[in-house]
Motif scaffolding. Structure first.
Motif, PDB file in Angstrom:
ATOM      1  N   GLY A  44       0.864  -1.275   0.102  1.00  0.00           N
ATOM      2  CA  GLY A  44      -0.047  -0.023   0.288  1.00  0.00           C
ATOM      3  C   GLY A  44       0.773   1.189  -0.137  1.00  0.00           C
ATOM      4  N   GLY A  98      -4.989   5.925  14.214  1.00  0.00           N
ATOM      5  CA  GLY A  98      -6.296   6.504  14.580  1.00  0.00           C
ATOM      6  C   GLY A  98      -6.638   7.332  12.982  1.00  0.00           C
ATOM      7  N   LEU A 110      -2.726  -7.288  -4.370  1.00  0.00           N
ATOM      8  CA  LEU A 110      -2.683  -8.024  -3.196  1.00  0.00           C
ATOM      9  C   LEU A 110      -4.029  -8.637  -2.791  1.00  0.00           C
ATOM     10  CD1 LEU A 110      -0.223  -5.657  -1.396  1.00  0.00           C
ATOM     11  CD2 LEU A 110       0.195  -7.599  -2.678  1.00  0.00           C
ATOM     12  N   ASN A 138      -1.360   0.680  -8.028  1.00  0.00           N
ATOM     13  CA  ASN A 138      -1.504   1.967  -8.695  1.00  0.00           C
ATOM     14  C   ASN A 138      -0.149   2.248  -9.166  1.00  0.00           C
ATOM     15  OD1 ASN A 138      -1.461   4.371  -9.440  1.00  0.00           O
ATOM     16  ND2 ASN A 138      -2.647   5.320  -8.003  1.00  0.00           N
TER      17      ASN A 138
HETATM   18  N1  NAD Z   1      -6.378   6.740   7.060  1.00  0.00           N
HETATM   19  C1  NAD Z   1      -7.023   6.082   8.233  1.00  0.00           C
HETATM   20  O1  NAD Z   1      -7.304   6.943   9.098  1.00  0.00           O
HETATM   21  C2  NAD Z   1      -6.490   4.617   8.836  1.00  0.00           C
HETATM   22  C3  NAD Z   1      -6.833   4.461  10.194  1.00  0.00           C
HETATM   23  C4  NAD Z   1      -6.344   3.257  10.650  1.00  0.00           C
HETATM   24  C5  NAD Z   1      -5.986   2.085   9.810  1.00  0.00           C
HETATM   25  N2  NAD Z   1      -5.637   2.544   8.534  1.00  0.00           N
HETATM   26  C6  NAD Z   1      -5.038   1.324   7.970  1.00  0.00           C
HETATM   27  O2  NAD Z   1      -4.168   1.837   7.172  1.00  0.00           O
HETATM   28  C7  NAD Z   1      -3.857   1.349   5.762  1.00  0.00           C
HETATM   29  C8  NAD Z   1      -4.324   2.238   4.583  1.00  0.00           C
HETATM   30  O3  NAD Z   1      -3.618   3.126   4.702  1.00  0.00           O
HETATM   31  P1  NAD Z   1      -3.871   4.582   4.116  1.00  0.00           P
HETATM   32  O4  NAD Z   1      -4.954   5.102   4.989  1.00  0.00           O
HETATM   33  O5  NAD Z   1      -2.442   5.069   4.163  1.00  0.00           O
HETATM   34  O6  NAD Z   1      -4.643   4.222   2.599  1.00  0.00           O
HETATM   35  P2  NAD Z   1      -4.469   5.175   1.178  1.00  0.00           P
HETATM   36  O7  NAD Z   1      -5.787   5.392   0.820  1.00  0.00           O
HETATM   37  O8  NAD Z   1      -3.749   6.261   1.303  1.00  0.00           O
HETATM   38  O9  NAD Z   1      -3.710   4.175   0.406  1.00  0.00           O
HETATM   39  C9  NAD Z   1      -4.224   2.824   0.020  1.00  0.00           C
HETATM   40  C10 NAD Z   1      -3.547   2.059  -0.927  1.00  0.00           C
HETATM   41  O10 NAD Z   1      -4.018   0.829  -1.219  1.00  0.00           O
HETATM   42  C11 NAD Z   1      -3.729   0.760  -2.727  1.00  0.00           C
HETATM   43  N3  NAD Z   1      -4.601  -0.551  -2.871  1.00  0.00           N
HETATM   44  C12 NAD Z   1      -5.780  -0.711  -2.998  1.00  0.00           C
HETATM   45  N4  NAD Z   1      -6.162  -1.927  -3.373  1.00  0.00           N
HETATM   46  C13 NAD Z   1      -5.041  -2.502  -3.799  1.00  0.00           C
HETATM   47  C14 NAD Z   1      -4.699  -3.982  -4.034  1.00  0.00           C
HETATM   48  N5  NAD Z   1      -5.716  -4.740  -4.553  1.00  0.00           N
HETATM   49  N6  NAD Z   1      -3.455  -4.177  -4.078  1.00  0.00           N
HETATM   50  C15 NAD Z   1      -2.519  -3.435  -4.027  1.00  0.00           C
HETATM   51  N7  NAD Z   1      -2.530  -2.163  -3.433  1.00  0.00           N
HETATM   52  C16 NAD Z   1      -3.986  -1.757  -3.341  1.00  0.00           C
HETATM   53  C17 NAD Z   1      -4.205   2.003  -3.109  1.00  0.00           C
HETATM   54  O11 NAD Z   1      -3.815   1.969  -4.573  1.00  0.00           O
HETATM   55  C18 NAD Z   1      -3.736   2.692  -2.364  1.00  0.00           C
HETATM   56  O12 NAD Z   1      -2.335   3.154  -2.697  1.00  0.00           O
HETATM   57  C19 NAD Z   1      -5.023   0.132   5.856  1.00  0.00           C
HETATM   58  O13 NAD Z   1      -4.575  -1.009   6.543  1.00  0.00           O
HETATM   59  C20 NAD Z   1      -5.922   0.765   7.034  1.00  0.00           C
HETATM   60  O14 NAD Z   1      -6.928  -0.280   7.310  1.00  0.00           O
HETATM   61  C21 NAD Z   1      -5.992   3.816   7.943  1.00  0.00           C
END
Ligand code: NAD
Length: 259
Positions: free
Chosen positions: A12, A185, A63, A38
């Motif tokens: 990610g 968070g 993934l 992406n």
């Molecule tokens: N943003 C929040 O507030 C928050 C809070 C708690 C936990 N999380 C966790 O953080 C992680 C997500 O991180 P983020 O907020 O930085 O997200 P983000 O939206 O910035 O990025 C998500 C990324 O996942 C990629 N992605 C989507 N589907 C995919 C696939 N099939 N294969 C490979 N890559 C793929 C997208 O292209 C993108 O680059 C997750 O595990 C989420 O549960 C986020």
């Protein structure tokens, strides 16, 4: 440099916290497999790392596919000559619905929150063992610590991530492979928008997403959203040797939300 000579993977990694982590880890001396679906955004992250004198390999992977979760591990190890850590950061919000749930939405959430972690871990263990130890870091959430009103399937998965990591920490400790979790968070990324206004929640249409995110950002003791780099800082510690006595831990990085 805190990761000098280390080889790692971030999933990610084209956006948000994963992007921040890949860039930071490379600045600290690690060679990084930058994994995401992406392709243009992967290229951009790799370009940024290389322009700062760092080492990175872009790996475009879906993934949800077991073969891709394995390939990212093999390709990174082949390119750089081994593997020391993975920040398995990928996840998915899953559906809002339980009543009337479409089970393909459930399957997607399980694939990205759980399944890819297991497959990548299976592929990585022999490589970490060959280096005499290593570090596996998974991303859960505050929703892996307490129930989530808006994201029950997500919460189910993230509780699972923590259970998996704690169990694995015990099993792999004799081989000096440490296993830990970061629990972010409210963090300012694209995914935060989905968490805040769930597209499949009744009444979501027409909602001012940015206004709702603004309010949500204040709903914690520190009174603001995290920047992606603030979560990446904790992952950096956990993949580094500074965390040599840390295993089986789930770190809240949530401005006090779960305090
Ligand atoms: N943003 C929040 O507030 C928050 C809070 C708690 C936990 N999380 C966790 O953080 C992680 C997500 O991180 P983020 O907020 O930085 O997200 P983000 O939206 O910035 O990025 C998500 C990324 O996942 C990629 N992605 C989507 N589907 C995919 C696939 N099939 N294969 C490979 N890559 C793929 C997208 O292209 C993108 O680059 C997750 O595990 C989420 O549960 C986020």
């Amino acid at each position: 440099m805190r990761l000098q000579g280390k080889i790692g993977i971030v999933t990610g990694a084209a956006s948000g916290m994963g992007r921040a982590g890949a860039i930071r880890f490379a600045k600290e001396g690690a060679a990084v497999g930058v994994v995401d679906i992406n392709a243009p955004a992967v290229d951009e992250v790799v370009r940024e790392i290389k322009s700062n004198g760092g080492r990175a390999k872009g790996i475009v992977a879906d993934l949800t596919k077991d073969a891709d979760s394995r390939r990212m591990v093999q390709e990174t190890a082949k390119e750089f000559g081994g593997l020391d850590f993975i920040w398995n950061h990928i996840g998915h919000p899953g559906p809002w619905k339980v009543e009337g749930i479409n089970m393909s939405d459930f399957d997607l959430a399980v694939a990205l929150n759980l399944r890819t972690l297991v497959v990548a871990t299976d592929a990585a263990i022999p490589l970490l063992r060959a280096r005499g130890g290593g570090s596996l870091v998974y991303t859960a959430s505050t929703s892996g610590i307490r129930g989530s009103l808006k994201s029950p399937i997500y919460s189910m998965c993230k509780f699972g991530v923590i259970g998996f990591a704690k169990s694995l920490a015990k099993r792999l400790a004799p081989e000096r492979i440490r296993v830990n979790v970061v629990c972010p968070g409210t963090t300012d990324t694209p995914m935060l928008r989905t968490f805040t206004v769930r597209p499949d929640q009744p009444g979501a249409k027409g909602k001012d997403v940015e206004a709702a995110v603004g309010v949500r950002g204040t709903e914690n003791p520190l009174g603001r959203k995290a920047q992606p780099e603030e979560i990446a800082n904790v992952a950096l510690f956990l993949v580094s040797d500074e965390a040599s006595y840390v295993t089986g831990a789930a770190f809240s990085v949530d401005g006090g939300t779960t305090a």
